[in-house]
Design an enzyme around this catalytic site. Structure first.
Site, PDB file in Angstrom:
ATOM      1  N   LEU A  85      10.207 -21.334  -3.888  1.00 49.98           N
ATOM      2  CA  LEU A  85       9.168 -20.411  -3.402  1.00 49.98           C
ATOM      3  C   LEU A  85       7.867 -20.522  -4.216  1.00 49.98           C
ATOM      4  O   LEU A  85       7.897 -20.530  -5.448  1.00 49.98           O
ATOM      5  CB  LEU A  85       9.694 -18.975  -3.521  1.00 49.98           C
ATOM      6  CG  LEU A  85       8.722 -17.868  -3.117  1.00 49.98           C
ATOM      7  CD1 LEU A  85       8.616 -17.790  -1.591  1.00 49.98           C
ATOM      8  CD2 LEU A  85       9.162 -16.515  -3.673  1.00 49.98           C
ATOM      9  N   HIS A  97       2.806   3.591  -8.843  1.00 50.71           N
ATOM     10  CA  HIS A  97       2.612   2.184  -9.204  1.00 50.71           C
ATOM     11  C   HIS A  97       3.820   1.651  -9.989  1.00 50.71           C
ATOM     12  O   HIS A  97       4.230   0.506  -9.820  1.00 50.71           O
ATOM     13  CB  HIS A  97       1.339   2.013 -10.032  1.00 50.71           C
ATOM     14  CG  HIS A  97       0.080   2.310  -9.275  1.00 50.71           C
ATOM     15  ND1 HIS A  97      -0.136   1.847  -7.992  1.00 50.71           N
ATOM     16  CD2 HIS A  97      -1.034   3.011  -9.606  1.00 50.71           C
ATOM     17  CE1 HIS A  97      -1.332   2.258  -7.573  1.00 50.71           C
ATOM     18  NE2 HIS A  97      -1.885   2.975  -8.529  1.00 50.71           N
ATOM     19  N   ASP A 124       0.828  -1.207   0.000  1.00 50.52           N
ATOM     20  CA  ASP A 124       0.000   0.000   0.000  1.00 50.52           C
ATOM     21  C   ASP A 124       0.867   1.264   0.000  1.00 50.52           C
ATOM     22  O   ASP A 124       1.999   1.255   0.488  1.00 50.52           O
ATOM     23  CB  ASP A 124      -0.902  -0.035   1.257  1.00 50.52           C
ATOM     24  CG  ASP A 124      -2.060   0.928   1.149  1.00 50.52           C
ATOM     25  OD1 ASP A 124      -2.350   1.399   0.037  1.00 50.52           O
ATOM     26  OD2 ASP A 124      -2.697   1.204   2.185  1.00 50.52           O
TER      27      ASP A 124
END
Ligand code: FPP
Length: 251
Positions: A123, A29, A12
């Site tokens: 992962l 962004h 965020d």
């Protein structure tokens, strides 16, 4: 030391970061999407088993069309850029969420990367895109009931019917940029997650802070609703002392 296997991040603060610099929101962004690559590499180095990143929520559809377009473009660019690294780092990649509204080229890219990384044993990286935690639970229940129409549903059934059950419960949920809420992210999986809220806005987040948070959380004691190891030790100690007292008092 507590084991941290699955980390989830609410990335965020991109908009606020850009505003502070008198730049348009998309600038935040763009910078934010670059940080994603750094954090994925760090998660690989830290030997995490799963990393789930909130890239676009079901609620984000109410944002201005241009911003949504930018986020879609950044997703495609991210995938093109990371494709090689995903395979090189033995990462198993998946998108969780509803991707029906993405462009055809992006959907094709996603399906190719998911397929070619499906054998990877390192992962488990999930990008949550057009994702909602309540939606995931409803989908899980419906998918279970479709296969088992006459059966009572259990917690285990729901857990096993989630979008990516192999990732397991979230051990640590990090949210950047200061707000302290979960925002419909991995609601089922976060039942016993440790929560970490940092003031750092996502474009300023980096691997040093990420590793620091992991190290700090590994030192937290996680009790999962039971008493602490120390508390049960104390209890056992008191009981032993009482019994010893009773014996020496001739009891
Ligand atoms: C929150 O910033 C961020 C998002 C809406 C999603 C996260 C997106 C990225 C990190 C960039 C795209 C990355 C990929 C891999 C597609 P915000 O706009 O809510 O910030 P604000 O709360 O300060 O307005």
């Amino acid at each position: 030391m507590s084991a941290i296997n699955h980390v989830a991040i609410i990335m965020d603060g991109n908009g606020r970061w850009a505003k502070e610099r008198r730049r348009p929101r998309f600038w935040g962004h763009v910078k934010g999407s670059q940080i994603v690559s750094e954090i994925v590499s760090s998660a690989v180095e830290q030997n995490l088993k799963a990393l789930t990143l909130y890239a676009f929520s079901t609620e984000n559809w109410s944002r201005p069309k241009d911003e949504i377009k930018t986020l879609f473009k950044l997703l495609e660019k991210f995938l093109q850029r990371e494709r090689k690294n995903i395979l090189k780092n033995n990462v198993q990649f998946k998108i969780i969420g509803d991707i029906t509204n993405l462009g055809e080229s992006t959907k094709k890219l996603i399906s190719e990367i998911e397929k070619e990384s499906s054998h990877c044993s390192g992962l488990k990286l999930s990008l949550a895109f057009s994702y909602g935690g309540r939606r995931e639970i409803v989908d899980a229940v419906n998918s279970f009931l479709k296969k088992n129409p006459n059966q009572d549903i259990t917690e285990e059934d729901i857990t096993n019917s989630l979008y990516r059950p192999e990732c397991g419960d979230v051990d640590l949920l990090i949210r950047t940029a200061g707000d302290q809420r979960i925002s419909n992210f991995l609601l089922w999986q976060c039942s016993y997650a440790e929560l970490f809220f940092t003031q750092t806005k996502w474009p300023d987040f980096n691997s040093q802070e990420f590793v620091k948070i992991l190290d700090e959380t590994r030192c937290r004691e996680r009790r999962f609703g039971t008493v602490s190891k120390n508390a049960s030790m104390d209890k056992a100690k008191t009981l032993a002392e009482k019994q010893r007292g009773a014996i020496s008092n001739g009891g």
